[in-house]
Design a protein around this motif. Structure first.
Motif, short mmCIF file in Angstrom:
data_model
loop_
_atom_site.label_atom_id
_atom_site.label_comp_id
_atom_site.label_asym_id
_atom_site.label_seq_id
_atom_site.Cartn_x
_atom_site.Cartn_y
_atom_site.Cartn_z
N ILE A 50 13.52 -14.21 25.15
CA ILE A 50 12.19 -14.05 24.57
C ILE A 50 12.30 -13.83 23.07
O ILE A 50 13.24 -13.20 22.59
CB ILE A 50 11.44 -12.87 25.25
CG1 ILE A 50 9.97 -12.84 24.81
CG2 ILE A 50 12.12 -11.53 24.97
CD1 ILE A 50 9.11 -11.90 25.64
N ALA A 51 11.34 -14.38 22.34
CA ALA A 51 11.28 -14.23 20.89
C ALA A 51 9.86 -13.88 20.49
O ALA A 51 8.90 -14.18 21.21
CB ALA A 51 11.73 -15.51 20.19
N ASN A 52 9.71 -13.25 19.32
CA ASN A 52 8.36 -12.96 18.84
C ASN A 52 7.86 -14.09 17.95
O ASN A 52 8.56 -15.06 17.69
CB ASN A 52 8.30 -11.60 18.14
CG ASN A 52 9.07 -11.56 16.84
OD1 ASN A 52 9.41 -12.59 16.25
ND2 ASN A 52 9.36 -10.36 16.35
N LEU A 100 3.48 -12.53 32.44
CA LEU A 100 3.86 -12.78 31.06
C LEU A 100 4.74 -14.02 30.93
O LEU A 100 5.81 -14.12 31.54
CB LEU A 100 4.60 -11.57 30.50
CG LEU A 100 4.85 -11.59 29.00
CD1 LEU A 100 3.53 -11.53 28.24
CD2 LEU A 100 5.72 -10.40 28.60
N VAL A 101 4.27 -14.98 30.15
CA VAL A 101 5.03 -16.18 29.81
C VAL A 101 4.90 -16.34 28.31
O VAL A 101 3.79 -16.47 27.79
CB VAL A 101 4.48 -17.43 30.53
CG1 VAL A 101 5.25 -18.67 30.08
CG2 VAL A 101 4.56 -17.27 32.04
N CYS A 102 6.04 -16.31 27.61
CA CYS A 102 6.00 -16.34 26.15
C CYS A 102 6.83 -17.49 25.58
O CYS A 102 7.40 -17.40 24.51
CB CYS A 102 6.48 -15.00 25.58
SG CYS A 102 5.40 -13.64 26.04
N ALA A 103 6.94 -18.57 26.35
CA ALA A 103 7.59 -19.79 25.89
C ALA A 103 6.75 -20.95 26.37
O ALA A 103 5.84 -20.79 27.20
CB ALA A 103 9.01 -19.88 26.43
N CYS A 104 7.03 -22.14 25.85
CA CYS A 104 6.23 -23.30 26.21
C CYS A 104 6.26 -23.51 27.72
O CYS A 104 7.35 -23.65 28.31
CB CYS A 104 6.75 -24.54 25.51
SG CYS A 104 6.57 -24.52 23.73
N PRO A 105 5.10 -23.55 28.39
CA PRO A 105 5.10 -23.79 29.84
C PRO A 105 5.45 -25.23 30.15
O PRO A 105 5.27 -26.12 29.29
CB PRO A 105 3.66 -23.46 30.23
CG PRO A 105 2.87 -23.72 28.99
CD PRO A 105 3.76 -23.39 27.84
N PRO A 106 5.93 -25.51 31.34
CA PRO A 106 6.23 -26.90 31.71
C PRO A 106 4.96 -27.72 31.75
O PRO A 106 3.85 -27.19 31.91
CB PRO A 106 6.85 -26.76 33.11
CG PRO A 106 6.31 -25.47 33.64
CD PRO A 106 6.19 -24.57 32.44
N MET A 107 5.10 -29.04 31.60
CA MET A 107 3.94 -29.91 31.56
C MET A 107 3.15 -29.85 32.87
O MET A 107 1.93 -30.09 32.88
CB MET A 107 4.37 -31.35 31.27
CG MET A 107 5.01 -31.52 29.90
SD MET A 107 4.01 -30.86 28.52
CE MET A 107 2.64 -32.02 28.57
N SER A 108 3.81 -29.49 33.95
CA SER A 108 3.11 -29.41 35.23
C SER A 108 2.01 -28.35 35.20
O SER A 108 1.05 -28.41 35.96
CB SER A 108 4.11 -29.08 36.36
OG SER A 108 4.77 -27.85 36.09
N VAL A 148 9.39 -3.53 23.94
CA VAL A 148 9.80 -2.70 22.81
C VAL A 148 10.00 -3.55 21.55
O VAL A 148 10.17 -3.04 20.46
CB VAL A 148 11.10 -1.93 23.16
CG1 VAL A 148 11.43 -0.88 22.11
CG2 VAL A 148 10.98 -1.27 24.52
N MET A 149 9.97 -4.86 21.72
CA MET A 149 10.22 -5.77 20.62
C MET A 149 9.14 -5.64 19.54
O MET A 149 7.95 -5.60 19.85
CB MET A 149 10.27 -7.20 21.16
CG MET A 149 10.56 -8.26 20.12
SD MET A 149 10.83 -9.90 20.89
CE MET A 149 9.30 -10.13 21.78
N ARG A 167 16.58 -9.84 24.93
CA ARG A 167 16.57 -9.99 26.38
C ARG A 167 15.17 -9.73 26.93
O ARG A 167 14.41 -8.94 26.38
CB ARG A 167 17.56 -9.01 27.02
CG ARG A 167 18.98 -9.11 26.50
CD ARG A 167 19.67 -10.34 27.00
NE ARG A 167 21.03 -10.47 26.45
CZ ARG A 167 21.78 -11.56 26.60
NH1 ARG A 167 21.33 -12.60 27.28
NH2 ARG A 167 22.99 -11.61 26.07
N ASP A 168 14.86 -10.36 28.04
CA ASP A 168 13.54 -10.18 28.63
C ASP A 168 13.26 -8.73 28.97
O ASP A 168 12.12 -8.26 28.87
CB ASP A 168 13.43 -11.04 29.91
CG ASP A 168 12.05 -10.97 30.53
OD1 ASP A 168 11.12 -11.57 29.96
OD2 ASP A 168 11.91 -10.29 31.57
#
Length: 960
Positions: free
Chosen positions: A149-151, A947-955, A302-303, A296-297
């Motif tokens: 995970i990234a901010n 929580l999903v913080c990255a590009c979701p799949p095209m589906s 705390v990030m 890390r996830d």
């Protein structure tokens, strides 16, 4: 037709007015001003100011600034200043690299007001474009670093490292007060980490990670990858040893190198931080650039910083939002772990689009080319007898020399800058812009007149210098968004598609109280992309940066005049960092007088949450001062608290005009009380837009203030950054302004990676002040106050105005109280905010400083026509609320609770008890210019639970 003398004079007057920038910046014209004054039952603007701004603090003399210049004159003068900079080829490195900004990104993001005038995406329904771009950024960072995970970006690499230090302290099971920093880290990073550690009682130990960690007990370790001087070090054993001590490991990593090297997450790092500058963002003498932070996830809550996440809207469709907003530091106040409340969104978007445009293959190609040229350079230098100290490297070499000054002189004579390491060694860093000719020119510096190596033969004879054990094997950037926009046509349309989803200042007013979203004039923005400002390395020699010296000197003096202070530091690259630097200056001042024990900071209960967060970061104890029922500081409570803590009082932090939008008449008394008890007065400059030319904090009792250049002084907000937060101080605090080892600036430690912070956008503020002049700046403050009072007066019959001054007027903003309406009808402040989207408006500030309210600040840039359009929308919404209250609209199925309404929602069966027309065209005027929100109301609870913080799949976008 022959013109007579009268028509000629009239024509010349018209032309002069057209060249008057003040009239272009300020929205209302003379008839509109007269009409608004009539509504307020006032005879003149002077009468308005007499009733709003206390006479005890009001200045009478004009600002000691020149008169306004025309746009042509201002740009011509800036050209003269810029010409005093010398743009040499930079091989300095240290985390700053020249690069190519793809023209399609330069024109359609960096120079596009749809992107640079947008606000922080707190209202997700009107921010889907910039949120998607931030999600791309987060995915890019997570993929390249090998972490989960990234901010959505931080301010710069050095402050990101400092954030990582406190992050590790909170999470580590090792409670030793020691943070270890490798001597291979960039020196500016080490300096900022030292600055941030000292007030918190953290001991920073700098040493050799391979040898000095063995016997050291510490909670965290900071490593540089590749090392600052170029070497690629295998940190796997060091990481394992640190973990054995229950210490966490932070790796400051070059993102471009990670296309070729094993990412930090794969050799055990807990955190990766760094800069994304070389992904298409100009050097800009140090900023603004987007830093990154990945972890890390398990550590996501705390990030530090903001995180874009994926949720669903009211129709079940995917929708983006800022996730985990309760982590925001302005909400957590003195319990905050950081004071970061902004980011570098515009630059993060540029970096993410750079990755989308080039894709994984393109980025890898760029990285391989940079490394290949570096290997060839090293091979040729060795043929010339040079002592290249690196064995494994990516893009940076350290060369031992007999006399570094001679080498630097030869390089500069050829128009090149090398890194100054010490008297016996120099550094050379290559980048995306390096060519074969550059390599040969570098050889010539070391050749001493001898024949140069043959480039092709050296290429054929030289192997790569990447260690085989650290070559990257894992894939990255596999999501379709990074593999679909490689032609300019595709990228152009993608950027347009995202921008069309958002509301920014190019479409509508952004009436955010406390945030001053005013015009960012095109003329002010033009110099930002000039090579003379954008092409300089922050550690270029002083003789090459004379233009910047002229610019910063003049700007500092301008800001001193505007604020009444004696000295200014431009280094803090956000308002939060300005707050921090101001409190550090106060803390250092007390220590210099033998009063280091002063550690109490008084903060009114109405203060913005960054104030207590900053106080905690600066090692001060927060004592809250009550406010009265009119929103003013309770002077009796202040006096009692000041007396109670007299021997330990360090400072008070107040905002003026107050957070409640009024000029408190007791501000002079407040300052006197604090000074009497030995404290210093910090005045938050968030509301400076109501004071410039009318009153000055440095003259009515302030000792230090930070200024939001991204607000009052026209630097655009960029969707959540860049920002600039310089501080002004009285003369006794001037010795304690932020210093910087990279520039020779004296004072307390550095608070940002670059000596002048976000230097490349400082021309915006210089230009604004130059164009407005002493008359225009005062006029802007007056009109900001007029516009706010006009809105308050028009809306008062429909919504109670919560706080007013003693004459029944407000300052530059007003607070509408919706709590009685909620109690009677169930309609919430959120419902009103979302319904405004159907009218084509960005919502005002919600529930700050009082829950259940809207704080509105129109600024001076909005015309009466736009103010009336907003008021008409608010009045129409008030009528809908009344219809809910008396039963004409269903309490649970009405235009407010269902807002915003998308175009897709109109298709098919309509089951609501109100019409489609009322849903999307509540005012007839909307038919001609309708903004269609791309999603319905976003479900925040669902987003936090899933929580999903990255590009979701095209589906995820496929219709069920």
């Amino acid at each position: 037709m022959k013109l007579n003398d009268t028509s000629i004079a009239a024509t010349l007057t018209t032309l002069e007015q057209r060249d008057d920038f003040i009239g272009r910046h300020i929205g209302p014209d003379a008839p509109e001003i007269a009409a608004m004054l009539h509504t307020l039952e006032l005879g003149s603007l002077d009468q308005l100011i007499d009733r709003v701004v206390p006479a005890s603090i009001r200045g009478q003399a004009p600002l000691a600034l020149p008169t306004a210049r025309t746009e042509a004159e201002a740009l011509a003068r800036l050209r003269e200043i810029a010409a005093c900079n010398q743009v040499f080829k930079s091989f300095i490195g240290m985390g700053y690299h020249d690069c190519h900004t793809p023209a399609v990104i330069l024109r359609n993001v960096m120079e596009n007001p749809a992107w640079y005038t947008a606000y922080t995406p707190y209202q997700p329904e009107i921010s889907q474009g910039r949120l998607e771009a931030l999600l791309n950024f987060q995915t890019m960072v997570a993929d390249l670093t090998g972490l989960e995970i990234a901010n959505g970006s931080l301010l710069d690499e050095a402050t990101a490292a400092a954030e990582a230090m406190t992050f590790c302290q909170r999470l580590s099971k090792n409670k030793a007060p020691v943070f270890f920093v490798s001597r291979d880290c960039h020196p500016q990073t080490v300096e900022v980490v030292h600055t941030r550690a000292e007030p918190l009682g953290i001991q920073v130990v700098v040493g050799d990670a391979a040898t000095d960690l063995a016997d050291l007990d510490c909670f965290g370790v900071l490593l540089q990858y590749p090392a600052s001087r170029g070497e690629i070090i295998d940190y796997s054993e060091i990481t394992a040893a640190a973990h054995a001590k229950n210490a966490l490991v932070v790796v400051a990593a070059d993102l471009l190198s990670l296309t070729l090297l094993t990412p930090p997450g794969e050799f055990g790092a807990d955190v990766a931080i760094g800069s994304t500058q070389r992904f298409g963002v100009p050097l800009g003498f140090g900023g603004p650039h987007a830093a990154y932070f990945a972890t890390r996830d398990a550590h996501k809550r705390v990030m530090p910083g903001r995180v874009a996440g994926v949720s669903i809207d009211s129709h079940g469709a995917p929708a983006y939002r800022l996730a985990m907003q309760t982590r925001e530091q302005h909400i957590r106040r003195q319990k905050a772990t950081s004071n970061i409340c902004t980011a570098q969104v515009l630059l993060a978007i540029m970096a993410s689009m750079y990755a989308c445009y080039h894709g994984p293959t393109g980025l890898t190609t760029i990285a391989r080319r940079v490394h290949r040229l570096t290997a060839i350079l090293a091979g040729g230098l060795r043929q010339l007898g040079a002592d290249v100290r690196n064995t494994a490297f990516f893009d940076t070499l350290t060369v031992a020399v007999t006399d570094a000054s001679t080498v630097h002189a030869a390089a500069r004579a050829a128009g090149m800058n090398l890194r100054e390491i010490d008297t016996r060694s120099v550094g050379i860093s290559l980048d995306e812009t390096t060519t074969r000719a550059d390599v040969e020119a570098l050889w010539s510096v070391f050749a001493g007149g001898r024949a140069l190596p043959d480039f092709s033969a050296t290429d054929a004879a030289t192997a790569d210098a990447l260690p085989a054990a650290l070559l990257r094997a894992s894939s990255f950037l596999t999501h379709p968004v990074f593999n679909s926009h490689h032609s300019e046509t595709q990228m152009l349309r993608y950027l347009r598609r995202l921008a069309d989803k958002d509301l920014a200042l190019d479409r509508t007013m952004i009436p955010l109280g406390s945030c001053t979203m005013k015009l960012n004039a095109t003329t002010e923005m033009i110099p930002v992309t000039w090579r003379e400002f954008g092409g300089l390395h922050p550690f270029a020699p002083a003789e090459q940066t004379r233009g910047y010296k002229m610019l910063t000197d003049e700007l500092q003096q301008m800001l001193c005049v505007c604020t009444g202070y004696d000295a200014v530091s431009l280094q803090p690259n956000a308002g939060s960092q300005g707050e921090y630097a101001g409190l550090l200056a106060i803390r250092a001042y007390h220590a210099s007088r033998g009063e280091a024990h002063r550690d109490v900071c008084l903060i009114p209960s109405s203060a913005h949450g960054t104030n207590p967060a900053t106080s905690q970061m600066a090692g001060l104890r927060v004592v809250v001062v009550a406010c009265d029922d009119k929103g003013n500081v309770d002077v009796a409570d202040l006096r009692a608290k000041a007396e109670q803590h007299s021997d330990k009082l360090a400072a008070i932090m107040i905002t003026y005009p107050s957070t409640h939008g009024v000029f408190e008449t007791a501000v002079g008394e407040i300052c006197e009380i604090v000074h009497h008890h030995g404290g210093q007065v910090y005045i938050d400059g968030a509301n400076m837009n109501a004071m410039v030319g009318l009153c000055a904090p440095g003259k009515f009792g302030g000792d230090v203030s930070h200024l939001n250049l991204h607000k009052t002084f026209c630097i655009p907000h960029g969707g959540g950054g860049p920002g600039v937060g310089p501080i002004g101080v009285k003369s006794h605090l001037a010795p304690f302004l932020p210093g910087h080892g990279g520039s020779g600036l004296k004072g307390i430690g550095a608070v940002s990676a670059a000596p002048y912070g976000s230097a490349s956008i400082l021309p915006i503020t210089w230009t604004y002040i130059t164009l407005m002049g002493r008359e225009g700046l005062r006029q802007a403050s007056v009109l900001a106050i007029l516009n706010a009072n006009y809105i308050a007066r028009r809306l008062a019959p429909h919504y109670p105005v919560l706080y007013q001054g003693q004459n029944g007027l407000v300052a530059h903003e007003c607070i509408l109280d919706l709590r009685p309406l909620k109690e009677r009808t169930g309609i919430t402040v959120d419902d009103v905010a979302k319904r405004l989207i159907d009218f084509g408006f960005h919502a005002p500030t919600m529930s700050f400083p009082v829950a259940g309210t809207l704080m509105i600040e129109p600024t001076e840039s909005e015309s009466k026509e736009e103010l009336d359009r907003f008021c008409d929308a608010m009045i129409a919404i008030r009528e809908e609320i009344e219809q809910v209250g008396d039963g004409r609209l269903d309490a649970h199925d009405n235009p407010l609770t269902n807002a915003p309404h998308t175009a897709a929602a109109l298709v098919g069966e309509w089951t609501h008890p109100y019409s489609r027309e009322q849903a999307v065209f509540p005012l007839v005027s909307l038919r001609a210019n309708k903004y269609w929100p791309p999603v319905g109301r976003v479900d925040n609870v669902y987003g936090d639970r899933n929580l999903v913080c990255a590009c979701p799949p095209m589906s995820a976008y496929e219709t069920p």
